[in-house]
Design a protein around this motif. Sequence first.
Motif, mmCIF file in Angstrom:
data_model
loop_
_atom_site.group_PDB
_atom_site.id
_atom_site.type_symbol
_atom_site.label_atom_id
_atom_site.label_comp_id
_atom_site.label_asym_id
_atom_site.label_seq_id
_atom_site.Cartn_x
_atom_site.Cartn_y
_atom_site.Cartn_z
ATOM 1 N N ASP A 1 21.972 22.505 1.801
ATOM 2 C CA ASP A 1 22.935 22.093 0.855
ATOM 3 C C ASP A 1 23.078 23.630 -0.385
ATOM 4 O O ASP A 1 23.449 23.328 -1.250
ATOM 5 C CB ASP A 1 22.231 20.991 -0.110
ATOM 6 C CG ASP A 1 23.063 19.753 0.282
ATOM 7 O OD1 ASP A 1 23.727 19.653 1.110
ATOM 8 O OD2 ASP A 1 22.572 18.814 0.132
ATOM 9 N N LEU A 2 22.586 24.609 0.265
ATOM 10 C CA LEU A 2 22.427 25.871 -0.283
ATOM 11 C C LEU A 2 23.973 26.479 -0.638
ATOM 12 O O LEU A 2 24.532 27.111 -1.602
ATOM 13 C CB LEU A 2 21.608 26.853 0.360
ATOM 14 C CG LEU A 2 20.297 26.329 0.375
ATOM 15 C CD1 LEU A 2 19.488 27.589 0.838
ATOM 16 C CD2 LEU A 2 19.634 26.134 -1.139
ATOM 17 N N ASN A 3 24.778 26.686 0.611
ATOM 18 C CA ASN A 3 25.874 27.607 0.248
ATOM 19 C C ASN A 3 27.263 26.840 0.920
ATOM 20 O O ASN A 3 27.435 26.089 1.597
ATOM 21 C CB ASN A 3 25.823 28.612 1.532
ATOM 22 C CG ASN A 3 24.588 29.555 1.152
ATOM 23 O OD1 ASN A 3 24.336 30.218 0.219
ATOM 24 N ND2 ASN A 3 23.431 29.476 2.205
ATOM 25 N N GLU A 4 28.222 27.056 -0.264
ATOM 26 C CA GLU A 4 29.462 26.557 -0.153
ATOM 27 C C GLU A 4 30.449 27.398 0.651
ATOM 28 O O GLU A 4 31.147 28.293 0.268
ATOM 29 C CB GLU A 4 30.073 26.193 -1.457
ATOM 30 C CG GLU A 4 31.376 25.475 -1.490
ATOM 31 C CD GLU A 4 31.162 23.893 -1.019
ATOM 32 O OE1 GLU A 4 32.283 23.316 -0.374
ATOM 33 O OE2 GLU A 4 29.931 23.379 -0.900
ATOM 34 N N ALA B 1 32.547 29.641 -5.810
ATOM 35 C CA ALA B 1 32.289 28.172 -6.050
ATOM 36 C C ALA B 1 31.710 28.156 -7.617
ATOM 37 O O ALA B 1 30.493 27.539 -7.398
ATOM 38 C CB ALA B 1 31.802 27.769 -4.748
ATOM 39 N N PRO B 2 31.966 28.843 -8.609
ATOM 40 C CA PRO B 2 31.408 28.709 -9.737
ATOM 41 C C PRO B 2 31.243 27.300 -10.349
ATOM 42 O O PRO B 2 30.341 27.097 -11.224
ATOM 43 C CB PRO B 2 32.147 29.526 -10.688
ATOM 44 C CG PRO B 2 33.426 29.532 -10.129
ATOM 45 C CD PRO B 2 33.474 29.636 -8.735
ATOM 46 N N GLY C 1 22.540 29.035 -2.784
ATOM 47 C CA GLY C 1 22.064 30.253 -2.171
ATOM 48 C C GLY C 1 22.823 31.680 -2.422
ATOM 49 O O GLY C 1 23.560 31.558 -3.386
ATOM 50 N N SER C 2 23.185 32.520 -1.564
ATOM 51 C CA SER C 2 23.691 33.811 -1.656
ATOM 52 C C SER C 2 24.726 34.153 -0.708
ATOM 53 O O SER C 2 24.915 35.326 -0.422
ATOM 54 C CB SER C 2 22.419 34.909 -1.693
ATOM 55 O OG SER C 2 21.776 34.809 -0.626
ATOM 56 N N ALA C 3 25.469 33.144 -0.097
ATOM 57 C CA ALA C 3 26.513 33.506 0.682
ATOM 58 C C ALA C 3 27.733 33.515 0.131
ATOM 59 O O ALA C 3 28.781 34.179 0.725
ATOM 60 C CB ALA C 3 26.524 32.509 1.805
ATOM 61 N N ASN C 4 27.720 33.195 -1.161
ATOM 62 C CA ASN C 4 28.982 33.400 -1.892
ATOM 63 C C ASN C 4 28.884 34.539 -2.928
ATOM 64 O O ASN C 4 27.704 34.658 -3.691
ATOM 65 C CB ASN C 4 29.274 32.009 -2.766
ATOM 66 C CG ASN C 4 29.544 31.196 -1.612
ATOM 67 O OD1 ASN C 4 28.412 30.306 -1.254
ATOM 68 N ND2 ASN C 4 30.609 30.622 -1.306
#
Length: 382
Positions: free
Chosen positions: A76-79, A85-86, A117-120
């Motif tokens: 559930d980390l990355n959108e 996605a703030p 997470g850090s994908a965005n």
Amino acid sequence: MLIVNGVIHTMETGTIPDGFVLIKGSRIAQVGPMSSLPDDADLDRLIDAQGGHVLPGFIDAHCHVGLYGTAAQEDDLNESPTPCAPQIRALDGVDPFNQYFAEARRAGVTCVHTGPGSANPIAGQSVLLKTVGSVADQMAVRSPASMKFALGENPKGIHKSHGPATRMATAAVIRDKLTQALNYELKWAQAQANNQMDSPDFDAQLDALRPVVTGRLPAHFHAHRADDIVTAVRLSKKFGLDCAIVHGTEGHLIAEFLAKEGVPVITGPFLTDRCKPELARLTMENTAILARAGVQVAICTDHPETPIALLPFCAAMAARAGMDEEEALAAITINAACIAGVGDRLGSLSPGKDADIVVMDGHPFHWRSRATHVLIDGQEVI
């Protein structure tokens, strides 16, 4: 509740070799040497530390507990559908029954800063949680606790045709969205100043960024490489953000710069291998070098990268690599609390603060030491 006969690490007023902590309700009432123990202290609820060490509950300054980390839980980390996605909130994704909350408590970790997470490039809102409870809203100390931004390799190429493919584009995406948020905030302020009933058309993303661009919500930047760290500082100065660097793997290369800019760094995980190019210059000495330069530092596990129960061990390894022991303890207590904006409530054994306390049978950095008692809000949880 009374804790006696312990080495009291207050984390603000020094260490008391043989002292007590008096708790009333959910707060710390008094701390001092055994010689000043009040005559009317309630001895019915007594914990005898027996010469062990008494500390404020440990705080993991950056992790993903409750959102990811068990085989039974989806990621559930990355959108991934959108670069920015703030508007998403970690509070909406936390599973209070995730087994790692219990493991955290058993290790003396009483509070966690968990989030996306850090994908965005802009990943969403984190939450600061106590590690006990069955309802996330009741566990929350601060929600939102920060806005997560990401620089470097992780946000590149994830979003195919509609996302950044380079570091330059990642910074541009963030810069554009923050500019939009500033304009959005200005329109709201003008409408209120003129007592206008008509306000700007609601935009969930820009509305979530309003407290960031006005300095009311910290901006936490995922950044490993030195140049990415500098980009985070550059963006923060341009938009007046309350910035902290998360990971800061190459912070040791620019420690003086970070100290001069007054930017705190949450280091870690460093109990890991160099599994990607950004970690090529990973060194266990990073936290010590930053601290000696005058940077305010905290230590994180980035769970599940390092299991959250190893947070005290991470601090011990930082001390072994040259960090002063009390500074290493501060990195998982008072410094972590201050960077999270709750230094007035957590992180030290001081009257008036939450009674989040860990009692250990030896020094917290000794490999055989274990937590014998853990209290959260004055209640024993182990």
